[in-house]
Design a protein around this motif. Sequence first.
Motif, PDB file in Angstrom:
ATOM      1  N   TYR A   1     -15.133 -94.981  57.902  1.00 45.54           N
ATOM      2  CA  TYR A   1     -16.031 -94.755  56.829  1.00 45.54           C
ATOM      3  C   TYR A   1     -17.218 -95.802  56.911  1.00 45.54           C
ATOM      4  N   ALA A   2     -17.458 -96.890  57.981  1.00 48.09           N
ATOM      5  CA  ALA A   2     -18.492 -97.765  58.042  1.00 48.09           C
ATOM      6  C   ALA A   2     -20.014 -96.890  57.687  1.00 48.09           C
ATOM      7  N   PHE A   3     -20.127 -95.776  58.045  1.00 47.77           N
ATOM      8  CA  PHE A   3     -21.196 -94.967  58.050  1.00 47.77           C
ATOM      9  C   PHE A   3     -21.079 -93.757  57.424  1.00 47.77           C
ATOM     10  N   HIS A   4     -19.926 -93.642  56.401  1.00 46.80           N
ATOM     11  CA  HIS A   4     -19.741 -92.312  55.864  1.00 46.80           C
ATOM     12  C   HIS A   4     -20.582 -92.360  54.503  1.00 46.80           C
ATOM     13  N   ASN A   5     -20.863 -93.519  53.911  1.00 48.27           N
ATOM     14  CA  ASN A   5     -21.633 -93.832  52.607  1.00 48.27           C
ATOM     15  C   ASN A   5     -22.383 -94.998  52.856  1.00 48.27           C
ATOM     16  N   TRP A   6     -22.779 -95.732  51.596  1.00 52.71           N
ATOM     17  CA  TRP A   6     -23.728 -96.935  51.754  1.00 52.71           C
ATOM     18  C   TRP A   6     -22.601 -98.076  51.076  1.00 52.71           C
ATOM     19  N   ASP A   7     -21.505 -98.179  51.574  1.00 56.05           N
ATOM     20  CA  ASP A   7     -20.720 -99.124  51.159  1.00 56.05           C
ATOM     21  C   ASP A   7     -20.418-100.570  51.890  1.00 56.05           C
TER      22      ASP A   7
ATOM     23  N   GLY B   1     -21.872-105.115  57.827  1.00 54.55           N
ATOM     24  CA  GLY B   1     -20.423-105.004  58.321  1.00 54.55           C
ATOM     25  C   GLY B   1     -19.953-106.021  59.377  1.00 54.55           C
ATOM     26  N   LEU B   2     -21.167-106.508  60.152  1.00 51.77           N
ATOM     27  CA  LEU B   2     -20.774-107.898  60.992  1.00 51.77           C
ATOM     28  C   LEU B   2     -20.741-108.969  60.287  1.00 51.77           C
TER      29      LEU B   2
ATOM     30  N   LEU C   1     -28.307 -98.665  61.548  1.00 49.71           N
ATOM     31  CA  LEU C   1     -28.882 -99.886  61.934  1.00 49.71           C
ATOM     32  C   LEU C   1     -29.114-100.921  60.883  1.00 49.71           C
ATOM     33  N   LEU C   2     -29.464-100.307  59.716  1.00 49.87           N
ATOM     34  CA  LEU C   2     -29.618-101.022  58.263  1.00 49.87           C
ATOM     35  C   LEU C   2     -28.394-101.692  57.995  1.00 49.87           C
ATOM     36  N   MET C   3     -27.263-100.948  57.942  1.00 48.14           N
ATOM     37  CA  MET C   3     -25.994-101.505  57.521  1.00 48.14           C
ATOM     38  C   MET C   3     -25.322-102.243  58.449  1.00 48.14           C
ATOM     39  N   MET C   4     -25.530-101.827  59.744  1.00 43.80           N
ATOM     40  CA  MET C   4     -24.333-102.735  60.707  1.00 43.80           C
ATOM     41  C   MET C   4     -24.474-104.167  60.442  1.00 43.80           C
ATOM     42  N   PRO C   5     -25.710-104.895  60.314  1.00 46.78           N
ATOM     43  CA  PRO C   5     -25.726-106.292  59.764  1.00 46.78           C
ATOM     44  C   PRO C   5     -24.519-106.766  58.581  1.00 46.78           C
TER      45      PRO C   5
ATOM     46  N   GLY D   1     -18.353-105.473  65.996  1.00 50.78           N
ATOM     47  CA  GLY D   1     -19.430-104.728  66.578  1.00 50.78           C
ATOM     48  C   GLY D   1     -19.077-103.536  67.338  1.00 50.78           C
ATOM     49  N   LEU D   2     -18.060-103.739  68.133  1.00 51.44           N
ATOM     50  CA  LEU D   2     -17.355-102.552  68.904  1.00 51.44           C
ATOM     51  C   LEU D   2     -17.069-101.259  68.031  1.00 51.44           C
ATOM     52  N   THR D   3     -16.170-101.801  66.991  1.00 54.43           N
ATOM     53  CA  THR D   3     -15.735-100.895  66.074  1.00 54.43           C
ATOM     54  C   THR D   3     -16.952-100.240  65.215  1.00 54.43           C
ATOM     55  N   LEU D   4     -17.874-100.846  64.841  1.00 55.31           N
ATOM     56  CA  LEU D   4     -19.050-100.200  64.032  1.00 55.31           C
ATOM     57  C   LEU D   4     -19.732 -99.204  65.050  1.00 55.31           C
ATOM     58  N   LEU D   5     -19.860 -99.608  66.355  1.00 55.77           N
ATOM     59  CA  LEU D   5     -20.378 -98.596  67.500  1.00 55.77           C
ATOM     60  C   LEU D   5     -19.644 -97.236  67.440  1.00 55.77           C
ATOM     61  N   ILE D   6     -18.350 -97.633  67.676  1.00 57.54           N
ATOM     62  CA  ILE D   6     -17.334 -96.340  67.512  1.00 57.54           C
ATOM     63  C   ILE D   6     -17.468 -95.497  66.470  1.00 57.54           C
ATOM     64  N   GLY D   7     -17.611 -96.484  65.057  1.00 59.57           N
ATOM     65  CA  GLY D   7     -17.690 -95.586  63.946  1.00 59.57           C
ATOM     66  C   GLY D   7     -19.237 -94.729  63.733  1.00 59.57           C
ATOM     67  N   PHE D   8     -19.874 -95.146  64.290  1.00 56.47           N
ATOM     68  CA  PHE D   8     -21.227 -94.471  64.495  1.00 56.47           C
ATOM     69  C   PHE D   8     -21.174 -93.286  65.337  1.00 56.47           C
TER      70      PHE D   8
END
Length: 448
Positions: free
Chosen positions: A139-145, A112-113, A106-110, A4-11
Amino acid sequence: MLCGLTLLIGFANKDRCTGPSFDEWGRTQPDYDKRNKAEVCYSDIQHLWIGRDIDRHVFPYVDGGINDRGLLVGGSVEYPVLTGLLIWAGALFAHNDAEFLLYSALLMMPFGLLTGWLLGKLARWRALLWAIGPPLVLYAFHNWDLPVVLCSVAAVYVVHRWKRPLVERSVVASVLLALGFAFKIYSGIFVLPLMLYVLTGGRDGKELPDGKKYDLAGAWRVAIAAVITVVLVNLPFAIAGYEGWKASFTFQQLRRVDITTNSVWYWGLRPFISDDEMQSLVGVLSPVTIIISFAVACWLGWRRYQSEGTYPWIPVSGAMLCGFMLLHKVHSPQYTLWLVPMLVLLRVPLRWAFAYFAADLAMGIGIFRWFYAIEFNQPAGIYDSFSAQAVMIGVWGRAALLVALFVAFLKARDVVSDDDDERGVLGEAAPREVGRKTRLPRASGEPA
């Protein structure tokens, strides 16, 4: 928590490119095109706010199409239908590209988690390669992967952790892979090795029907489940707007091999033949060589099955993914997210993962700095631009590593089939604990 922390940094990394003001179309101002390259905070999500009718909240595909210039119009996007729905949902309440990036994240974070959680359940500490790895930041929020990655990992989890007969859990896994196919194509290729795993009765052939050498019926059920899922997901869009639905496939078919695709085909062939000759040649070579790589991976997996008694469907899937990434005419930076779970699930030495992350960092950062140098008249030649050199390191470094990983994956054990649950992150055996004591090897002459 770490994921979760990594995803926040990615955003936060991508959000640097948004605002502070916006024009009448909701595009970030000032200097959006300059900032997203110079500051290496580019995101396809933010960029595609304009140009696909996303900003107009048009429902995807139904009224869309592709014009004579190869441009998508009327709500069509260049992705499969579930990604199109995700894009539409992320834009539904957005009024500018910053809000679109936020709602999409916000839609994609779950996704990744949940991917991190499942990898942790499957591979324990080795899942940190996903949870705190540089690719998730870049790349977490670079595209819709993220959704398709979750579908792939969830399929592995269902096959190896769900307490049901092999064919039942493999059919469910096949459905998950087919849903992933409807997000991004690549997960669909894993259905073939899964079929071969079921055909041979799973682990050590223990789940074969009585008196049968192969489970042909089970393998076909896996294939049929995937086909039916793909049809059911796509059929409503094909009926409601066939031209708009077909446009997404036509766009990818017509996509040219150029400086934005970063494939080995572009950099390997460009010095030797004309552009038109290269497009025609790659249009044939790329799919043919991909199919050959799939066949080689499945065949080598079969040879391993004959010697070990278990078809290595996860190693074969990882090798097929390497072949796809290497030989496809497009190699976008975010494809690294596809590979990371395989580096977690297969017991290859961690130096392979670290080497790939290094090459990927060179590409992920260098490519946008290089585009900035080209577009804004900065030194951009290979001899006077470090960004150009970084791109070459990224292109050929990743290519060499994908070839090496193709071989390494096919030889590797997967974490879910490993009997030793106490193995550490490096894949080395650790002493087993019994109660509060540690069971150590018996000394010579010690009674049993």
